[in-house]
Scaffold this motif. Sequence first.
Motif, PDB file in Angstrom:
ATOM      1  N   VAL A  78      13.056   4.829  -9.465  1.00  0.00           N
ATOM      2  CA  VAL A  78      11.666   5.299  -9.562  1.00  0.00           C
ATOM      3  C   VAL A  78      10.770   4.217  -8.956  1.00  0.00           C
ATOM      4  CG1 VAL A  78       9.787   5.993 -11.094  1.00  0.00           C
ATOM      5  CG2 VAL A  78      12.136   6.691 -11.604  1.00  0.00           C
ATOM      6  N   VAL A  79      10.095   4.564  -7.887  1.00  0.00           N
ATOM      7  CA  VAL A  79       9.213   3.621  -7.196  1.00  0.00           C
ATOM      8  C   VAL A  79       7.812   3.650  -7.788  1.00  0.00           C
ATOM      9  CG1 VAL A  79       8.158   3.060  -4.968  1.00  0.00           C
ATOM     10  CG2 VAL A  79      10.566   3.766  -5.077  1.00  0.00           C
ATOM     11  N   SER A  80       7.347   4.843  -8.115  1.00  0.00           N
ATOM     12  CA  SER A  80       6.004   5.014  -8.665  1.00  0.00           C
ATOM     13  C   SER A  80       6.021   6.173  -9.661  1.00  0.00           C
ATOM     14  CB  SER A  80       4.999   5.300  -7.548  1.00  0.00           C
ATOM     15  OG  SER A  80       3.717   5.534  -8.053  1.00  0.00           O
ATOM     16  N   PRO A  81       5.384   5.988 -10.828  1.00  0.00           N
ATOM     17  CA  PRO A  81       4.581   4.843 -11.263  1.00  0.00           C
ATOM     18  C   PRO A  81       5.463   3.679 -11.731  1.00  0.00           C
ATOM     19  CG  PRO A  81       4.686   6.474 -13.012  1.00  0.00           C
ATOM     20  CD  PRO A  81       5.401   7.083 -11.848  1.00  0.00           C
ATOM     21  N   VAL A  82       4.875   2.498 -11.756  1.00  0.00           N
ATOM     22  CA  VAL A  82       5.609   1.330 -12.230  1.00  0.00           C
ATOM     23  C   VAL A  82       5.434   1.219 -13.741  1.00  0.00           C
ATOM     24  CG1 VAL A  82       5.357   0.114 -10.047  1.00  0.00           C
ATOM     25  CG2 VAL A  82       3.616  -0.182 -11.814  1.00  0.00           C
ATOM     26  N   ALA A  83       6.376   0.573 -14.382  1.00  0.00           N
ATOM     27  CA  ALA A  83       6.328   0.412 -15.833  1.00  0.00           C
ATOM     28  C   ALA A  83       5.042  -0.280 -16.257  1.00  0.00           C
ATOM     29  CB  ALA A  83       7.535  -0.390 -16.308  1.00  0.00           C
ATOM     30  N   GLY A  84       4.409   0.253 -17.291  1.00  0.00           N
ATOM     31  CA  GLY A  84       3.188  -0.330 -17.824  1.00  0.00           C
ATOM     32  C   GLY A  84       1.914   0.147 -17.165  1.00  0.00           C
ATOM     33  N   ALA A  85       2.026   1.014 -16.163  1.00  0.00           N
ATOM     34  CA  ALA A  85       0.838   1.485 -15.450  1.00  0.00           C
ATOM     35  C   ALA A  85      -0.009   2.402 -16.327  1.00  0.00           C
ATOM     36  CB  ALA A  85       1.243   2.217 -14.175  1.00  0.00           C
ATOM     37  N   THR A  86      -1.323   2.375 -16.083  1.00  0.00           N
ATOM     38  CA  THR A  86      -2.238   3.328 -16.711  1.00  0.00           C
ATOM     39  C   THR A  86      -2.427   4.490 -15.746  1.00  0.00           C
ATOM     40  OG1 THR A  86      -3.387   1.602 -17.951  1.00  0.00           O
ATOM     41  CG2 THR A  86      -4.561   3.666 -17.624  1.00  0.00           C
ATOM     42  N   VAL A  87      -2.182   5.704 -16.209  1.00  0.00           N
ATOM     43  CA  VAL A  87      -2.109   6.861 -15.313  1.00  0.00           C
ATOM     44  C   VAL A  87      -3.021   7.979 -15.797  1.00  0.00           C
ATOM     45  CG1 VAL A  87       0.248   6.305 -14.655  1.00  0.00           C
ATOM     46  CG2 VAL A  87      -0.156   7.847 -16.586  1.00  0.00           C
ATOM     47  N   THR A  88      -3.207   8.958 -14.929  1.00  0.00           N
ATOM     48  CA  THR A  88      -3.946  10.174 -15.260  1.00  0.00           C
ATOM     49  C   THR A  88      -3.046  11.378 -14.970  1.00  0.00           C
ATOM     50  OG1 THR A  88      -4.908  10.246 -13.031  1.00  0.00           O
ATOM     51  CG2 THR A  88      -6.189   9.138 -14.752  1.00  0.00           C
ATOM     52  N   SER A  89      -3.532  12.563 -15.294  1.00  0.00           N
ATOM     53  CA  SER A  89      -2.777  13.784 -15.055  1.00  0.00           C
ATOM     54  C   SER A  89      -3.417  14.577 -13.913  1.00  0.00           C
ATOM     55  CB  SER A  89      -2.755  14.630 -16.329  1.00  0.00           C
ATOM     56  OG  SER A  89      -1.965  15.776 -16.177  1.00  0.00           O
ATOM     57  N   PRO A  90      -2.629  15.090 -12.949  1.00  0.00           N
ATOM     58  CA  PRO A  90      -1.173  15.110 -12.955  1.00  0.00           C
ATOM     59  C   PRO A  90      -0.569  13.763 -12.572  1.00  0.00           C
ATOM     60  CG  PRO A  90      -1.999  16.135 -10.957  1.00  0.00           C
ATOM     61  CD  PRO A  90      -3.197  15.864 -11.812  1.00  0.00           C
ATOM     62  N   THR A 132      13.966   4.673 -17.572  1.00  0.00           N
ATOM     63  CA  THR A 132      12.866   4.793 -18.524  1.00  0.00           C
ATOM     64  C   THR A 132      11.658   4.023 -18.010  1.00  0.00           C
ATOM     65  OG1 THR A 132      14.415   5.000 -20.367  1.00  0.00           O
ATOM     66  CG2 THR A 132      12.151   4.391 -20.908  1.00  0.00           C
ATOM     67  N   VAL A 133      10.509   4.699 -17.960  1.00  0.00           N
ATOM     68  CA  VAL A 133       9.274   4.079 -17.461  1.00  0.00           C
ATOM     69  C   VAL A 133       8.189   4.233 -18.527  1.00  0.00           C
ATOM     70  CG1 VAL A 133       7.612   3.967 -15.572  1.00  0.00           C
ATOM     71  CG2 VAL A 133       9.944   4.789 -15.133  1.00  0.00           C
ATOM     72  N   PRO A 134       7.905   3.169 -19.290  1.00  0.00           N
ATOM     73  CA  PRO A 134       6.807   3.253 -20.264  1.00  0.00           C
ATOM     74  C   PRO A 134       5.461   3.261 -19.556  1.00  0.00           C
ATOM     75  CG  PRO A 134       7.738   1.041 -20.216  1.00  0.00           C
ATOM     76  CD  PRO A 134       8.598   1.870 -19.327  1.00  0.00           C
ATOM     77  N   LEU A 135       4.560   4.153 -19.995  1.00  0.00           N
ATOM     78  CA  LEU A 135       3.271   4.323 -19.334  1.00  0.00           C
ATOM     79  C   LEU A 135       2.164   4.458 -20.370  1.00  0.00           C
ATOM     80  CD1 LEU A 135       4.455   6.935 -16.684  1.00  0.00           C
ATOM     81  CD2 LEU A 135       3.894   4.536 -16.227  1.00  0.00           C
ATOM     82  N   ARG A 136       0.937   4.428 -19.866  1.00  0.00           N
ATOM     83  CA  ARG A 136      -0.234   4.568 -20.736  1.00  0.00           C
ATOM     84  C   ARG A 136      -1.202   5.550 -20.086  1.00  0.00           C
ATOM     85  NH1 ARG A 136      -2.590   1.985 -24.952  1.00  0.00           N
ATOM     86  NH2 ARG A 136      -4.865   1.919 -25.069  1.00  0.00           N
ATOM     87  N   LEU A 137      -1.581   6.573 -20.848  1.00  0.00           N
ATOM     88  CA  LEU A 137      -2.541   7.559 -20.368  1.00  0.00           C
ATOM     89  C   LEU A 137      -3.944   6.985 -20.449  1.00  0.00           C
ATOM     90  CD1 LEU A 137      -2.702  10.494 -19.340  1.00  0.00           C
ATOM     91  CD2 LEU A 137      -2.983  11.217 -21.712  1.00  0.00           C
ATOM     92  N   LEU A 138      -4.740   7.218 -19.410  1.00  0.00           N
ATOM     93  CA  LEU A 138      -6.087   6.660 -19.364  1.00  0.00           C
ATOM     94  C   LEU A 138      -6.925   7.109 -20.552  1.00  0.00           C
ATOM     95  CD1 LEU A 138      -8.212   5.017 -17.779  1.00  0.00           C
ATOM     96  CD2 LEU A 138      -8.801   7.137 -16.574  1.00  0.00           C
ATOM     97  N   SER A 139      -6.765   8.359 -20.967  1.00  0.00           N
ATOM     98  CA  SER A 139      -7.556   8.896 -22.068  1.00  0.00           C
ATOM     99  C   SER A 139      -6.787  10.013 -22.757  1.00  0.00           C
ATOM    100  CB  SER A 139      -8.899   9.436 -21.552  1.00  0.00           C
ATOM    101  OG  SER A 139      -9.569  10.191 -22.540  1.00  0.00           O
ATOM    102  N   THR A 140      -7.008  10.185 -24.034  1.00  0.00           N
ATOM    103  CA  THR A 140      -6.375  11.289 -24.760  1.00  0.00           C
ATOM    104  C   THR A 140      -7.242  12.554 -24.740  1.00  0.00           C
ATOM    105  OG1 THR A 140      -7.322  10.478 -26.840  1.00  0.00           O
ATOM    106  CG2 THR A 140      -5.074   9.765 -26.295  1.00  0.00           C
ATOM    107  N   ALA A 141      -8.298  12.541 -23.932  1.00  0.00           N
ATOM    108  CA  ALA A 141      -9.130  13.744 -23.789  1.00  0.00           C
ATOM    109  C   ALA A 141      -8.289  14.877 -23.202  1.00  0.00           C
ATOM    110  CB  ALA A 141     -10.334  13.453 -22.896  1.00  0.00           C
TER     111      ALA A 141
END
Length: 303
Positions: A110-122, A199-208
């Motif tokens: 998996v090249v992208s996203p990298v582990a620990g990145a803050t992401v949005t949907s989609p 496994t790639v741990p990620l963080r969503l920018l917002s729970t909205a």
Amino acid sequence: MRKIWLILPIVAALGVGCLTQTPGLPVEPTEPVVQVQEVFGVLDGWDEASGVARVRTSGGGVEEVRWPSGASSPSDRMGSLVRASGVRDGATLQIVGETVSFEERGAIVVVSPVAGATVTSPLQVQGFGRVFEQTLDWRVKDVTGSVVAQGYAMTDARDIGQYGPFQFEIFLPALADQSFVLEVLTYSAQDGSEQDVVTVPLRLLSTATSTFDVYFSHAQKGSNEDCTRTFAVSRTVAQTSAVGRAAILELLEGPTLEEAAQGYATNIPAQAGLRSLVISGETAKADFDSGLSAVAGSCRVTA
């Protein structure tokens, strides 16, 4: 007037000083800015005569790399992962390779996203896979470890045993916590066990969230007699600016098991897929793949 005549000579003198260059002092040449380019991808072609290799990237692009003269020929490494760095030739746009190396990696990279990145949907996912029948699976787990979304994707490998790039998007479900995990994996063809889990741990920018309706038929409410009679069910996903595309993909997914038990049904073939969606003002134009043509029955044709 006196103040004007006192200031003007000073300004004039300063101006002359600024414009006068002391003779004999050399002018230092401006050094060109040289940027080293790096490419990581699948070796897809090799021209022995020109010494140029073709490398496919995870994003679907292609780079041409002039192979370093001291490096061995890559002719027997087709479909392998290679990393090359060098300076881009402004005329040919090729990368003049200074260093090249082949990388031995797992079956899924998996090249992208990298582990620990803050992401949005989609969520946009890119990488490389060397997997059975070019098929890999993915799933999203929330902070409790529960699977909240899953699906599959295909690699574009040229041949068996070779790596191929993949890219897909995930409209994330509504999450109570910003932390979540993306897993990309395969299942054994022999016993169905999990293999090659990345496994790639990620963080969503917002729970909205974003909420919209999709429409399905319902036999008990008259859809069999009138195919145009459809009924709304609500969908809530992680906040996204691409609500139109999210809604169509939810429509293609069909009713949930709970909704199906309540009598909701879809007239869209299960294999139908969305190619593109263009929204202009109040008009939306959706382009579906050939799966939509696999219809049967008057209601399916109407749908």
